[in-house]
Design a protein around this motif. Structure first.
Motif, PDB file in Angstrom:
ATOM      1  N   ASN A  96      -3.733 -10.866 -43.295  1.00 59.76           N
ATOM      2  CA  ASN A  96      -3.932 -11.123 -44.721  1.00 59.76           C
ATOM      3  C   ASN A  96      -4.168 -12.606 -45.001  1.00 59.76           C
ATOM      4  OD1 ASN A  96      -3.627  -8.423 -45.448  1.00 59.76           O
ATOM      5  ND2 ASN A  96      -1.408  -8.600 -45.629  1.00 59.76           N
TER       6      ASN A  96
ATOM      7  N   ALA B 219      -7.561 -14.209 -46.679  1.00 57.88           N
ATOM      8  CA  ALA B 219      -7.514 -15.046 -47.876  1.00 57.88           C
ATOM      9  C   ALA B 219      -8.234 -16.373 -47.648  1.00 57.88           C
ATOM     10  CB  ALA B 219      -6.058 -15.281 -48.275  1.00 57.88           C
TER      11      ALA B 219
ATOM     12  N   ARG C  38      -5.379 -16.835 -58.511  1.00 57.12           N
ATOM     13  CA  ARG C  38      -4.628 -15.801 -57.802  1.00 57.12           C
ATOM     14  C   ARG C  38      -5.199 -14.424 -58.090  1.00 57.12           C
ATOM     15  NH1 ARG C  38      -1.837 -12.141 -59.436  1.00 57.12           N
ATOM     16  NH2 ARG C  38      -1.573 -13.065 -61.508  1.00 57.12           N
TER      17      ARG C  38
ATOM     18  N   GLU D  56      -6.767 -11.957 -55.393  1.00 56.70           N
ATOM     19  CA  GLU D  56      -6.156 -10.626 -55.287  1.00 56.70           C
ATOM     20  C   GLU D  56      -7.216  -9.534 -55.257  1.00 56.70           C
ATOM     21  OE1 GLU D  56      -3.722  -8.011 -58.515  1.00 56.70           O
ATOM     22  OE2 GLU D  56      -3.015 -10.068 -58.188  1.00 56.70           O
TER      23      GLU D  56
ATOM     24  N   LEU E  84      -4.859  -7.221 -52.093  1.00 56.69           N
ATOM     25  CA  LEU E  84      -3.398  -7.255 -52.047  1.00 56.69           C
ATOM     26  C   LEU E  84      -2.817  -7.065 -53.445  1.00 56.69           C
ATOM     27  CD1 LEU E  84      -2.642 -10.232 -49.627  1.00 56.69           C
ATOM     28  CD2 LEU E  84      -2.372  -7.802 -49.153  1.00 56.69           C
TER      29      LEU E  84
ATOM     30  N   LYS F 175      -0.221  -8.025 -56.635  1.00 58.35           N
ATOM     31  CA  LYS F 175       0.087  -9.294 -57.290  1.00 58.35           C
ATOM     32  C   LYS F 175       1.234 -10.026 -56.588  1.00 58.35           C
ATOM     33  CE  LYS F 175       1.447 -11.255 -61.761  1.00 58.35           C
ATOM     34  NZ  LYS F 175       1.687 -10.958 -63.211  1.00 58.35           N
TER      35      LYS F 175
ATOM     36  N   THR G 238       0.058 -11.305 -53.097  1.00 57.74           N
ATOM     37  CA  THR G 238      -0.873 -12.433 -53.165  1.00 57.74           C
ATOM     38  C   THR G 238      -0.140 -13.716 -53.548  1.00 57.74           C
ATOM     39  OG1 THR G 238      -2.626 -10.919 -53.862  1.00 57.74           O
ATOM     40  CG2 THR G 238      -3.019 -13.259 -54.192  1.00 57.74           C
TER      41      THR G 238
END
Length: 387
Positions: free
Chosen positions: A15, A19, A31, A35, A40, A42, A45
């Motif tokens: 992950n 990102a 964010r 996301e 992912l 909330k 993330t």
């Protein structure tokens, strides 16, 4: 990217890497935007961004302007996480760029010996040191250095082959010498292969898995990409068509492709057709008020020579695309490509599309930078410490 099963640390690394790559590809994101890109939740993330900020992998990049409600914090990859250098080496010039891990060039340096002497390993190391020093770095602080050379390094021995024009670089393990002198990880790649990498990223070959790139100008060479991967050969010599035997072309002394497609040979061909001047690129790209019949005959004869070089490659690998580049290939443009297409049809069965390169700047250095960044990101983005 949230998954069930498997090691929590492994899923976290997957992950985190997703990102970072999303932030590199799309620039600073909030964010909520991140996301949606990586899938992912909330809370996941938010936890990811906190973890990456604490490890130094991301930084806050200001607030999102516009829209209703509070302005959202944006996040970006921390460019200072790692630096790389790309070098285009020719017998008498060095063109160097230093970049942060985001790909932003932070320093450039060009070097040419005042006495026109052949460049040696020590010259390259000093020049890279000068470029790195512009941003307060030593060469040992560079995460990766990639050097593009007009030749090929044998991965088994580290020796440079197909490069008689680089006498100071013969007879030793080039990778070992450079790595030791620069005190960092070094890769040496054929210059035409690096141009092909750039062509795949931003040129005519975007989205093309099978293509051949023919370089004509500062030397003659080819790069072969099959299934999206460069073919280097067992000794690194794939694509060295300069040495390929050349069928009879009516040119005295033309025994190999390099004899008939080098800059001097093409200029002699232009003069033989009565075209004046010594600027080959202008002769190829512009009419210049010359006799249209003579210019047409010159381009046709040149296309016949290029087709012979192309035929020797495409008859074996059957690519979807052939890109003509280098000073001669770019200057000849679509006119030369059209004539080569006609000549090639008389020589081989494959019918690839033939197009001129659209790359600008120094594609050797640009390709080297892409290779250096890919290696650095693979290492830096894969091992992220857990706070």
């Amino acid at each position: 990217m949230e998954q069930r099963g498997g090691s929590p640390q492994l899923l976290r690394r997957i992950n985190d890497r997703a990102a970072l790559l999303a932030l590199l590809d799309r620039g600073p994101l909030t964010r909520l935007e991140l996301e949606s890109h990586i899938g992912l939740s909330k809370p996941a993330t938010a936890d990811l961004l906190l973890r990456l900020e604490e490890s130094g992998h991301v930084r806050r990049a200001g607030l999102r302007e516009g829209g209703k409600g509070p302005r959202a914090q944006r996040w970006a990859v921390n460019g200072a996480l790692a630096y790389v250098a790309a070098v285009d080496l020719t017998p008498r010039t060095l063109d160097i760029a230093v970049s942060d891990i985001c790909g932003e060039i932070v320093a450039e340096h060009r070097y040419r010996p005042v006495d026109e002497a052949d460049l040696e390993v020590d010259d390259l190391c000093r020049a890279v040191s000068v470029a790195a020093a512009e941003v307060g770095l030593t060469t040992g602080q560079l995460h990766r250095v990639v050097v593009g050379v007009p030749g090929s390094v044998d991965a088994r021995t580290g020796h440079l082959h197909f490069a008689p024009h680089l006498p100071p670089w013969q007879g030793f393990d080039v990778l070992e010498r450079l790595s030791g002198s620069l005190d960092t990880s070094v890769a040496v790649e054929n210059d035409v292969n690096l141009v092909a990498l750039d062509e795949m990223a931003v040129g005519q070959a975007v989205g093309v898995d099978d293509f051949v790139l023919i370089w004509m100008g500062r030397g003659i060479g080819a790069a072969v990409v099959s299934g999206g991967r460069l073919l280097r050969g067992s000794s690194g010599g794939a694509g060295e068509i300069d040495w390929m035997p050349c069928p009879s072309t009516g040119v005295t002394g033309g025994r190999r492709i390099g004899d008939v497609l080098g800059t001097r040979a093409v200029m002699e061909l232009a003069h033989a057709h009565g075209l004046p001047g010594d600027d080959l690129e202008k002769l190829l790209a512009e009419d210049l008020g010359t006799d249209p019949v003579a210019r047409s005959a010159f381009l046709r004869d040149l296309a016949r020579r290029v087709a012979l070089a192309v035929a020797g490659v495409v008859s074996v690998v059957d690519p979807a695309l052939v890109v003509l580049t280098g000073d001669i290939g770019r200057a000849g443009g679509s006119v030369l490509c059209g004539l080569v297409t006609e000549e090639l049809a008389e020589l081989v069965l494959p019918r690839p599309k033939i197009q001129p390169s659209l790359l600008t700047g120094n594609p050797v250095r640009s390709g080297a930078l892409r290779l250096a960044l890919a290696a650095a990101r693979e290492e830096v983005f894969t091992v992220i410490p857990t706070p």
